[in-house]
Design a protein around this motif. Sequence first.
Motif, PDB file in Angstrom:
ATOM      1  N   TYR A  31      29.023  37.442  47.143  1.00  0.00           N
ATOM      2  CA  TYR A  31      30.205  37.365  48.000  1.00  0.00           C
ATOM      3  C   TYR A  31      31.208  38.466  47.663  1.00  0.00           C
ATOM      4  CZ  TYR A  31      28.405  32.728  49.034  1.00  0.00           C
ATOM      5  OH  TYR A  31      27.605  31.689  49.420  1.00  0.00           O
ATOM      6  N   TYR A  33      35.124  40.044  49.151  1.00  0.00           N
ATOM      7  CA  TYR A  33      36.288  39.699  49.980  1.00  0.00           C
ATOM      8  C   TYR A  33      37.270  40.871  50.000  1.00  0.00           C
ATOM      9  CZ  TYR A  33      34.681  34.948  48.701  1.00  0.00           C
ATOM     10  OH  TYR A  33      33.937  33.815  48.481  1.00  0.00           O
ATOM     11  N   TYR A  35      41.409  41.278  50.733  1.00  0.00           N
ATOM     12  CA  TYR A  35      42.693  40.622  50.946  1.00  0.00           C
ATOM     13  C   TYR A  35      43.778  41.682  51.058  1.00  0.00           C
ATOM     14  CZ  TYR A  35      40.445  36.396  49.118  1.00  0.00           C
ATOM     15  OH  TYR A  35      39.607  35.318  48.909  1.00  0.00           O
ATOM     16  N   ARG A  44      46.221  37.200  51.553  1.00  0.00           N
ATOM     17  CA  ARG A  44      45.698  36.760  52.847  1.00  0.00           C
ATOM     18  C   ARG A  44      44.349  37.416  53.093  1.00  0.00           C
ATOM     19  NH1 ARG A  44      50.450  37.713  57.082  1.00  0.00           N
ATOM     20  NH2 ARG A  44      50.700  39.611  55.835  1.00  0.00           N
ATOM     21  N   LEU A  45      43.387  36.607  53.466  1.00  0.00           N
ATOM     22  CA  LEU A  45      42.013  37.060  53.637  1.00  0.00           C
ATOM     23  C   LEU A  45      41.869  37.847  54.944  1.00  0.00           C
ATOM     24  CD1 LEU A  45      39.087  36.947  52.549  1.00  0.00           C
ATOM     25  CD2 LEU A  45      38.800  34.856  53.890  1.00  0.00           C
ATOM     26  N   TYR A  48      35.409  38.890  54.886  1.00  0.00           N
ATOM     27  CA  TYR A  48      34.592  38.672  53.705  1.00  0.00           C
ATOM     28  C   TYR A  48      33.120  38.828  54.060  1.00  0.00           C
ATOM     29  CZ  TYR A  48      33.520  33.930  55.367  1.00  0.00           C
ATOM     30  OH  TYR A  48      33.086  32.865  56.103  1.00  0.00           O
ATOM     31  N   LYS A  57      35.214  36.987  59.710  1.00  0.00           N
ATOM     32  CA  LYS A  57      36.639  37.254  59.737  1.00  0.00           C
ATOM     33  C   LYS A  57      37.404  36.280  58.863  1.00  0.00           C
ATOM     34  CE  LYS A  57      36.546  39.031  64.467  1.00  0.00           C
ATOM     35  NZ  LYS A  57      37.070  38.856  65.853  1.00  0.00           N
ATOM     36  N   GLY A  58      38.530  36.783  58.360  1.00  0.00           N
ATOM     37  CA  GLY A  58      39.473  35.934  57.672  1.00  0.00           C
ATOM     38  C   GLY A  58      40.650  35.632  58.580  1.00  0.00           C
ATOM     39  N   PHE A  90      43.416  44.139  48.033  1.00  0.00           N
ATOM     40  CA  PHE A  90      42.577  43.751  46.910  1.00  0.00           C
ATOM     41  C   PHE A  90      41.183  43.380  47.395  1.00  0.00           C
ATOM     42  CE2 PHE A  90      45.166  43.664  43.164  1.00  0.00           C
ATOM     43  CZ  PHE A  90      46.461  43.501  43.631  1.00  0.00           C
ATOM     44  N   ALA A 103      36.307  34.130  41.168  1.00  0.00           N
ATOM     45  CA  ALA A 103      36.468  35.397  41.872  1.00  0.00           C
ATOM     46  C   ALA A 103      37.046  36.422  40.915  1.00  0.00           C
ATOM     47  CB  ALA A 103      37.380  35.225  43.083  1.00  0.00           C
TER      48      ALA A 103
END
Lengths: 114, 111
Positions: A31, A33, A35, A44-45, A48, A57-58, A90, A103
Amino acid sequence: DAGITQSPRHKVTETGTPVTLRCHQTENHRYMYWYRQDPGHGLRLIHYSYGVKDTDKGEVSDGYSVSRSKTEDFLLTLESATSSQTSVYFCAISERTGAGSEAFFGQGTRLTVV
Amino acid sequence: TQLLEQSPQFLSIQEGENLTVYCNSSSVFSSLQWYRQEPGEGPVLLVTVVTGGEVKKLKRLTFQFGDARKDSSLHITAAQPGDTGLYLCAVVMEYGNKLVFGAGTILRVKS
């Protein structure tokens, strides 16, 4: 420390230009991601990935796209940068999800759109 | 409306004081995580809580997961300047495996 590298670490770009941020991992984690972090909003995502060529989508995905052609690389593209996309970005990786997961985060990329 | 509501947003205290920060939601979660982020760095995992009512201790930090698994708290005893940072709670969404964070609590401990 988990092997996760973000590049560039800092970037200033002009409104309307495309920008690509890179996240590279050496942990072979499934995984990945992206942010963004802004004051008062935590993390806030954006998007990913749960595998090569598998992305979703986040909560704040508008204006962003991603690609993952290899396990180790996850690219975030701003198709046409806007001032509202000035932020710290990030990347994070995780081997699994759920209670046993952790994570690991990169050092962040500070992007300024002028 | 955020999935995870953290309070307070900002806390400034003197060294040696105790404090509690909260992470609340109307949703039920199978687990919840707490991260700490220092300036210029990415967040680092402190703890994962899994069972309703669970209490975990990490030196002077005590984490509790609510009985209904909708909320959590972080209590720091005798805070030190080194505790200064942004404290974030996070959950993994059952659908889609998204890792979602709250807005965080900024803690400043003055010496």
